[in-house]
Structure formats: structure tokens, C-alpha cells
Design a protein around this motif. Structure first.
Motif: not given
Length: 326
Positions: A109, A169, A198, A238, A240, A253, A255, A281, A285-286, A288
Motif C-alpha cells: 500500500f 485507496a 466501504d 475489493s 477485480n 488485475s 490493482i 479500505d 487493496t494491499s 491483492f
């Protein structure tokens, strides 16, 4: 823990049979869909609280938006490699927490991702993978280590020209958190702030039951595999499964790993439960980027955080304290 179904989340509401009722408004804020839900005895009171939440979200957008040239975030970006910028304590604290998440995730991240060149296209126009040197160059200005904070002077300095920060993000999660806190301080005992997925909850439904999220297959949204209670916490997913490209049999993806410039692979959905939507949030993301093994292991080391990860084979992996019975 491994199972085989896919997760999509939505909130399940109880019946309106008590003196208090659920009031909800849907609108566009921060460029995304927001659903603001409060429990109150009268509609006029509920509408007033919802208006208060909207004003707070708009205030946060003005503070963190990189699209607004007058925002402090834009001023930081314009001054990259030139000079530090004095900012409000609120923004300074948000950036400090973002750097902390970068350290926690080993750079998976990174709010300086905004510096990346947009060389990957996920609109069907890409015919080939970008060249390795182009990919490497695309992240040359990314690096949270080059965000310099001076707490005493309340300044932020991006060390290199061309660096940029962005809150895509975690910004909506932070807005959900702040709107929730504002409403609690105004006496709202129960509600949900859903910032385009979120979600942050507090209190209970009018019938006294917990808010619940449905664990659902996105290809068959009518078929919920399980209901999980969400008690005074946030949940963020999150995914994809709708935005990706495939080359030589490999799925890439949307991301992007901010450390390498390559898209994350192997995961199609990540759901995180956490005390704050901001943290959920960022971690969703992290995960992935970190991958399912490292991601689940990292979450298991964090108190009060849980996750559900679905890989590209449809297999589901959960953190230690997630209990799903299908």
C-alpha cells in the motif's frame, strides 16, 4: 481455512416493526455512490442527520481531493521536489497513518501510487504487455519513504519532482469513518455509512439485532451462502472480477503493485473487517498485492482485523477468527 465460493457483500436489514425506523439516502459524493443510513424515530430528524453527514463528507473531499487545485493535497503535489507544504493537523495525521500502513504491508500500500504512469489499460484497448523497461519507469517516482513529515511544523514534503500522493485507496473509508463519528456525537445511536462499498456500522437495527452482511456469489446474487454480523466495525471488499486483462493465459488485475508496476495476480476478491473503514479500505487493496498466503498471515497478526480472500480458482481463504458455515 479454505472453502469454495465467491464473496460479494451487502447489508441485510430487519423488519420495520418498532418505534424507530431505518432511513436511507443514496447520492453521489467524492465521485462515488454513497448510501447513508440512520435509525431514528422520525423522518425529519433522520433527514437532518443525513444532511450533517453529507456536509462532513464534502468537507473531507475538499481537504484530500487531488482533483481540486485549491486542496492541500494538490498543493503538496505541486510543491514536490521544491518545498514543504504546511497542512492541517487532520491531513498530516491521515498521511502519517497511510505511511504506517505502507510499512505494515511492506509497501504493498502506498499513497504515492498517484505518481505512477498509467501504462496498463483495462478498457479492452491493450494488445500486448508493456515492455519491462517501461513498467520499471512507470513506478520510478513512487515510494512512501520519500514522503517527508515534519510534525512540529505540520509540513509534508515530497522529496522528488513528479511525485504525487492520492487517497483513492483509503479516502472514502476515511470519509465513512468521520461521518460515522460525527453522527454518533450528535446522538445517532445506529446506522451505516456505505461509501461505494466501504461500509462502517454502529449500533443495532430497530429490532435489536446486529447489522449483517450477506456472503454472496456475485454471479448469483440471490443466493447468500452465509450472514455475518458486523458489530460497530467496518467491512470493505475489493474485487477485480470485472476489471482485468488476460495475456498468454495469465490474468492481470487493475490493482497495480506500486513497488514493481505489475498488476497483482492470483486474487479476485478480498474482504476486510476492521474497526475503521480507512484501515479496511487500505488493507483490502494491499491483500491483492501481498497475495493470499502472505496476506492472511499478516492479517492474523493484527488484533481486531479479519479477512476473506478468494483466489482465481474460486477457492476461499479466511483469517483465523472468521467462521463461515455454508
Amino acid at each position: 481455512m479454505k472453502k469454495t465460493f465467491v464473496v460479494l457483500i451487502c447489508f441485510v436489514f430487519g423488519h420495520q416493526t418498532f418505534s424507530q425506523s431505518i432511513y436511507k439516502r443514496t447520492l453521489k459524493l467524492m465521485g462515488s455512490r454513497f448510501d447513508i443510513t440512520v435509525v431514528a424515530e422520525e423522518k425529519v430528524v433522520a433527514e437532518g442527520f443525513i444532511n450533517d453527514a453529507i456536509v462532513e463528507i464534502q468537507r473531507i473531499e475538499r481537504l484530500i481531493s487531488s482533483w481540486d487545485p485549491s486542496s492541500q493535497t494538490s498543493m503538496i503535489n505541486r510543491s514536490a521536489g521544491i518545498k514543504p507544504v504546511q497542512v492541517d493537523p487532520e491531513l498530516l495525521s491521515l498521511i502519517q497513518r497511510a505511511i504506517g500502513i505502507s510499512k505494515l504491508t511492506d509497501g504493498a500500500f502506498d499513497i504515492s501510487y498517484a505518481s505512477m504512469d498509467k501504462i496498463w489499460k483495462f478498457d479492452g484497448s491493450m494488445k500486448n504487455i508493456p515492455e519491462a523497461d517501461v513498467i520499471k519507469a512507470s513506478v520510478s517516482k513512487v515510494g512512501f519513504q520519500n514522503i517527508i513529515i515534519d510534525k512540529e511544523k505540520s509540513t509534508v514534503y515530497l522529496l522528488n519532482k513528479g511525485m504525487k500522493i492520492g487517497f483513492g485507496a483509503l479516502g472514502k473509508g476515511y470519509a465513512a469513518d468521520q461521518a460515522k463519528e460525527l453522527l454518533i456525537n450528535k446522538g445517532v445511536q445506529s446506522g451505516i455509512i456505505n461509501a461505494s462499498g466501504d461500509m462502517n456500522t454502529w449500533g443495532k437495527q430497530p429490532d435489536g439485532t446486529d447489522w449483517k452482511v450477506a456472503i454472496t456469489n456475485p454471479l448469483n446474487k440471490e443466493n447468500a451462502f452465509a450472514l455475518l454480523p458486523v458489530v460497530n466495525k467496518a467491512v470493505v471488499t475489493s474485487g477485480n472480477y470485472e476489471k482485468y486483462v488476460t495475456f498468454n493465459g495469465k490474468r492481470y488485475s487493475h490493482i497495480i503493485d506500486p513497488r514493481t508496476g505489475y498488476p497483482a495476480q492470483g486474487i479476485v476478491s478480498a474482504t476486510v473487517f476492521a474497526p475503521k473503514a480507512e484501515l479496511a479500505d487500505a488493507l483490502a487493496t494491499s491483500l491483492f498485492v501481498m497475495g493470499k498466503e502472505v496476506g492472511v498471515d499478516r492479517v492474523n497478526q493484527l488484533q481486531g482485523i479479519e479477512c476473506i480472500i478468494i483466489d482465481e480458482n474460486g477457492d476461499v481463504f479466511t483469517s483465523e477468527n472468521i467462521k463461515i458455515e455454508n
